[in-house]
Design a protein around this motif. Structure first.
Motif, PDB file in Angstrom:
ATOM      1  N   ARG A 119       0.825  -1.217   0.000  1.00  0.00           N
ATOM      2  CA  ARG A 119       0.000   0.000   0.000  1.00  0.00           C
ATOM      3  C   ARG A 119       0.857   1.264   0.000  1.00  0.00           C
ATOM      4  NH1 ARG A 119      -2.117   3.960   3.087  1.00  0.00           N
ATOM      5  NH2 ARG A 119      -0.807   3.365   4.864  1.00  0.00           N
ATOM      6  N   VAL A 136     -13.043  -6.212   8.689  1.00  0.00           N
ATOM      7  CA  VAL A 136     -14.046  -5.726   7.732  1.00  0.00           C
ATOM      8  C   VAL A 136     -15.453  -5.703   8.333  1.00  0.00           C
ATOM      9  CG1 VAL A 136     -12.688  -6.429   5.729  1.00  0.00           C
ATOM     10  CG2 VAL A 136     -14.341  -8.013   6.700  1.00  0.00           C
ATOM     11  N   THR A 207      -8.598   1.655   9.043  1.00  0.00           N
ATOM     12  CA  THR A 207      -8.487   2.962   8.387  1.00  0.00           C
ATOM     13  C   THR A 207      -8.002   2.858   6.945  1.00  0.00           C
ATOM     14  OG1 THR A 207      -6.234   3.274   9.238  1.00  0.00           O
ATOM     15  CG2 THR A 207      -8.046   4.109  10.589  1.00  0.00           C
ATOM     16  N   HIS A 208      -7.420   1.713   6.564  1.00  0.00           N
ATOM     17  CA  HIS A 208      -6.868   1.576   5.209  1.00  0.00           C
ATOM     18  C   HIS A 208      -7.701   0.675   4.306  1.00  0.00           C
ATOM     19  CE1 HIS A 208      -3.452   3.734   6.627  1.00  0.00           C
ATOM     20  NE2 HIS A 208      -2.998   2.754   7.390  1.00  0.00           N
ATOM     21  N   LEU A 209      -8.809   0.157   4.807  1.00  0.00           N
ATOM     22  CA  LEU A 209      -9.577  -0.811   4.020  1.00  0.00           C
ATOM     23  C   LEU A 209     -10.003  -0.244   2.668  1.00  0.00           C
ATOM     24  CD1 LEU A 209     -11.887  -2.492   6.707  1.00  0.00           C
ATOM     25  CD2 LEU A 209      -9.737  -3.355   5.741  1.00  0.00           C
ATOM     26  N   SER A 210     -10.370   1.013   2.650  1.00  0.00           N
ATOM     27  CA  SER A 210     -10.880   1.604   1.411  1.00  0.00           C
ATOM     28  C   SER A 210      -9.796   1.825   0.370  1.00  0.00           C
ATOM     29  CB  SER A 210     -11.578   2.934   1.713  1.00  0.00           C
ATOM     30  OG  SER A 210     -10.646   3.867   2.240  1.00  0.00           O
ATOM     31  N   GLU A 211      -8.517   1.713   0.781  1.00  0.00           N
ATOM     32  CA  GLU A 211      -7.413   2.021  -0.138  1.00  0.00           C
ATOM     33  C   GLU A 211      -6.924   0.803  -0.924  1.00  0.00           C
ATOM     34  OE1 GLU A 211      -4.306   4.396   1.726  1.00  0.00           O
ATOM     35  OE2 GLU A 211      -5.710   4.906   3.334  1.00  0.00           O
ATOM     36  N   TYR A 212      -7.368  -0.386  -0.548  1.00  0.00           N
ATOM     37  CA  TYR A 212      -6.827  -1.575  -1.204  1.00  0.00           C
ATOM     38  C   TYR A 212      -7.278  -1.704  -2.648  1.00  0.00           C
ATOM     39  CZ  TYR A 212      -5.323  -2.953   3.451  1.00  0.00           C
ATOM     40  OH  TYR A 212      -4.733  -2.982   4.683  1.00  0.00           O
ATOM     41  N   GLY A 213      -8.339  -1.028  -3.016  1.00  0.00           N
ATOM     42  CA  GLY A 213      -8.801  -1.090  -4.393  1.00  0.00           C
ATOM     43  C   GLY A 213      -7.830  -0.502  -5.399  1.00  0.00           C
ATOM     44  N   SER A 214      -6.851   0.274  -4.906  1.00  0.00           N
ATOM     45  CA  SER A 214      -5.873   0.883  -5.807  1.00  0.00           C
ATOM     46  C   SER A 214      -4.640   0.013  -6.014  1.00  0.00           C
ATOM     47  CB  SER A 214      -5.447   2.253  -5.257  1.00  0.00           C
ATOM     48  OG  SER A 214      -4.776   2.106  -4.012  1.00  0.00           O
ATOM     49  N   LYS A 241     -12.275  -6.004  -3.821  1.00  0.00           N
ATOM     50  CA  LYS A 241     -11.593  -4.720  -3.922  1.00  0.00           C
ATOM     51  C   LYS A 241     -10.366  -4.747  -4.828  1.00  0.00           C
ATOM     52  CE  LYS A 241     -14.192  -2.333  -1.106  1.00  0.00           C
ATOM     53  NZ  LYS A 241     -14.994  -1.177  -1.601  1.00  0.00           N
TER      54      LYS A 241
END
Length: 275
Positions: A119, A136, A207-214, A241
């Motif tokens: 990440r 999650v 806090t980083h769950l939403s960033e794994y899609g990148s 994701k």
């Protein structure tokens, strides 16, 4: 893999330094395309030597002892970012040794650490994630972290591990008693203090769950057929994701297939690496 030598290959050990000066112990087996293995909580790199010994027939395998255990040292300051920096140092060593970026595997909490490393920008050839306990559906430790930490502080590691297995790993009482009866129980108790800080970091990873899609890296998600529901759910979340991920179910296995059926894990990793 059809030409795996079932006998343990030669293991070479070395120590490198992380960015903060912490010594990191590495076991190196085999030759070929590289892979770095990162173990989970209440374990050491030794738990992945059976898998590494199979992979060594075709690959250059680097097995890390995460900080605070085994061949590695430790430091007072700790976050998942220090673990990510450690992994980056081992990946750099593997790349230097083999001339190619390695595949990176993380198991359980070690998979959270590998996710964090990628990440924040670590370049790897591919990523293998074996059931990271991502929060999650809510905290993994939550309100039970305090009694766990209290039991550890009182040196009652048996009580601490029973709390952990019931509430963090979410095993049944019968499953816990089966684990108590195994030779692994002594190692679990020895490593119980190191789990406190890792549990705290696990819950903070929300806090980083939403960033794994990148994360565009090609990824394999290994999931035990009989693993606890929250671990299966975390892998399903990642599958939804990660843009370049595939999932493989380990039939008849749970969260510890690296110990129970190392050849099955090695075959899955090898097949993924040579695609």
């Amino acid at each position: 893999m059809t030409h795996i030598d079932p006998h343990l290959p030669a293991i070479r050990t070395e120590t490198i330094s992380s960015i903060d000066g912490t010594p990191l112990g590495i076991r190196h087996l085999g030759s070929g395309s590289p892979i770095v293995l990162v173990h989970g909580s209440v374990s050491t790199g030794e738990s992945w030597i059976p898998v590494a010994s199979f992979l060594a027939a075709d690959h250059s395998v680097f097995v890390l002892d995460r900080r605070g255990r085994g061949l590695s040292g430790d430091a007072h300051d700790y976050t998942v970012s220090t673990e990510a920096a450690d992994i980056a140092a081992v990946v750099a060593r593997a790349s230097e040794e083999t001339g190619a970026p390695p595949t990176l595997l993380g198991h359980s909490y070690g998979a959270i650490c590998t996710l964090e490393a990628v990440r924040v920008g670590l370049d790897v050839a591919a990523l293998v994630l074996y059931e990271p306990p991502l929060p999650v559906d809510g905290p993994v430790a939550g309100n039970y972290l305090a009694p766990y930490a209290a039991a550890v502080a009182a040196s009652d590691y048996d009580a601490a591990m029973r709390i952990a297995l019931e509430h963090f790993v979410r095993l049944s009482r019968a499953e816990i008693e089966m684990m108590v009866a195994t030779p692994m129980w002594g190692e679990f108790l020895h490593l119980a203090p190191s789990w406190t800080r890792e549990l705290a970091e696990t819950d903070r990873s929300v806090t980083h769950l939403s960033e794994y899609g990148s994360l565009a890296v090609r990824s394999l998600l290994l999931v035990g057929e009989y693993s606890p529901a929250h671990l299966v759910g975390a892998s399903a979340f990642l599958e939804s994701k990660l843009p370049n991920a595939t999932r493989q179910v380990l039939e008849g296995q749970g969260h510890s297939a690296n110990v129970m059926t190392p050849s099955l894990i090695a075959d899955a990793i090898h097949s993924f690496m040579v695609q």
